[in-house]
Motif scaffolding. Structure first.
Motif, PDB file in Angstrom:
ATOM      1  N   GLY A   6       2.117  -1.177   5.029  1.00  0.00           N
ATOM      2  CA  GLY A   6       0.925  -1.857   4.553  1.00  0.00           C
ATOM      3  C   GLY A   6       0.875  -1.889   3.044  1.00  0.00           C
ATOM      4  N   THR A   7       0.565  -3.064   2.490  1.00  0.00           N
ATOM      5  CA  THR A   7       0.520  -3.217   1.038  1.00  0.00           C
ATOM      6  C   THR A   7      -0.475  -4.296   0.654  1.00  0.00           C
ATOM      7  N   SER A  17       6.088  -1.941  -3.128  1.00  0.00           N
ATOM      8  CA  SER A  17       6.304  -1.644  -1.715  1.00  0.00           C
ATOM      9  C   SER A  17       7.711  -2.033  -1.278  1.00  0.00           C
ATOM     10  N   VAL A  61      -6.349  -0.700   3.109  1.00  0.00           N
ATOM     11  CA  VAL A  61      -4.967  -0.378   3.451  1.00  0.00           C
ATOM     12  C   VAL A  61      -4.918   0.932   4.231  1.00  0.00           C
ATOM     13  N   ALA A  73       1.803   3.248   4.238  1.00  0.00           N
ATOM     14  CA  ALA A  73       1.319   2.386   3.162  1.00  0.00           C
ATOM     15  C   ALA A  73       1.827   2.900   1.819  1.00  0.00           C
TER      16      ALA A  73
END
Length: 308
Positions: A6-7, A17, A61, A73
């Motif tokens: 997740g970003t 990321s 996030v 994340a």
């Protein structure tokens, strides 16, 4: 096997990321898919101090990690609230990029070369305080937006200069656009600046193990000291607090040096202090230096700040 990362969707966030994803692929041979997540900080153009400051770039996030939408994340560590997040673990703090701030100014100027009355853009009370403490006679202008938007304020002539984190420019391959790298003696960075935080669910032992290979002990010790100082001051990421810790070689082995500054928006007064210990004492070092700052009246200075 595919891990979902997740970003935020900004160019800098996806670059950071992507760098982490590449390290995980190289170490374990697994696939990593980037999942873009919109945060409150991305959706608002208001100053951070008005929309909550601490956590506005990470809450959504983190929620995606907790509800299983993603497996882990990546955040800019300086954006993380200092308190523990229930159900989450800080699985890795990779090696830090250059934590210093830079100036991007018209005509290739440095900070000392800017004429009095020049307009310098920043959205950070920390930078406002330290810029004003230099007594250069510059005017501070509120600044938000991504890197392109901010630099465009200079190239478009609306501002004479802006201050940004060097780490972001380095990660984007744009470091040569800076006209000056600011010495920490002039401008201490935000606690955790230049470092990344990799989080996953605390009960996800398999992902914790996969991510541990990119953890850098020296960087973790440094940011632990900086963030413990911030937590002890009860200050958030939008407070006028700068801190920088470095692991250096001393007579008896590794030493951890921590410098900090607290001010108000006027830049007068400013409290600067430093302390040293060992990397294993990182949290205790941060608490000790914060207590020294509080004894000097740091809480009163921070309490006077409402917005840049």
């Amino acid at each position: 096997m595919t891990l979902r990362l997740g970003t935020r969707a900004s160019a800098l966030a996806t670059t950071q990321s992507g760098w982490v994803a590449d390290r995980i692929r190289e170490a374990h041979g697994v696939d990593v898919e980037l999942v873009m997540i919109s945060t409150e900080g991305d959706r608002s153009s208001a100053p951070l101090t008005q929309i909550g400051g601490t956590g506005v770039f990470v809450a959504a996030v983190r929620e995606a990690v907790l509800d299983g939408t993603v497996d882990f994340a990546v955040h800019s560590l300086k954006d993380l609230p200092t308190g523990d997040a229930e159900g989450l673990a800080l699985a890795a703090v990779p090696q830090r990029e250059d934590p210093r701030d830079v100036l991007i100014a018209r005509d290739g100027l440095t900070l000392g070369e800017l004429p009095r009355g020049s307009r310098v853009g920043t959205g950070s009370p920390r930078r406002v305080s330290q810029l004003n403490a230099l007594g250069l006679g510059i005017e501070i202008a509120e600044l938000r937006g991504n890197v392109d938007t901010r630099i465009g304020k200079v190239t478009g002539g609306q501002l004479d200069a802006i201050v940004l984190a060097r780490a972001g420019l380095l990660r984007l391959g744009r470091a040569d656009e800076a006209t000056e790298v600011l010495d920490p003696l002039q401008m201490l960075p935000a606690p955790g600046q230049g470092a990344l935080a990799v989080e996953c669910r605390a009960d996800d032992d398999a992902t914790l193990d996969l991510l541990s290979v990119i953890d850098d002990p020296d960087t973790r010790a440094a940011v632990t000291a900086e963030r413990t100082l911030l937590a002890t001051l009860e200050a958030g990421c939008s407070a006028p607090v700068g801190a920088l810790a470095d692991v250096v070689w001393g007579d008896d082995g590794d030493e951890l040096w921590l410098r900090a500054v607290v001010g108000d928006l006027s830049g007068n007064p400013v409290i600067r202090r430093s302390a040293s210990g060992t990397p294993t004492e990182a949290a205790a070092l941060g608490r000790r230096l914060a207590e020294e700052l509080l004894a000097e009246g740091a809480d009163q200075l921070m309490g006077s700040v409402t917005a840049p």
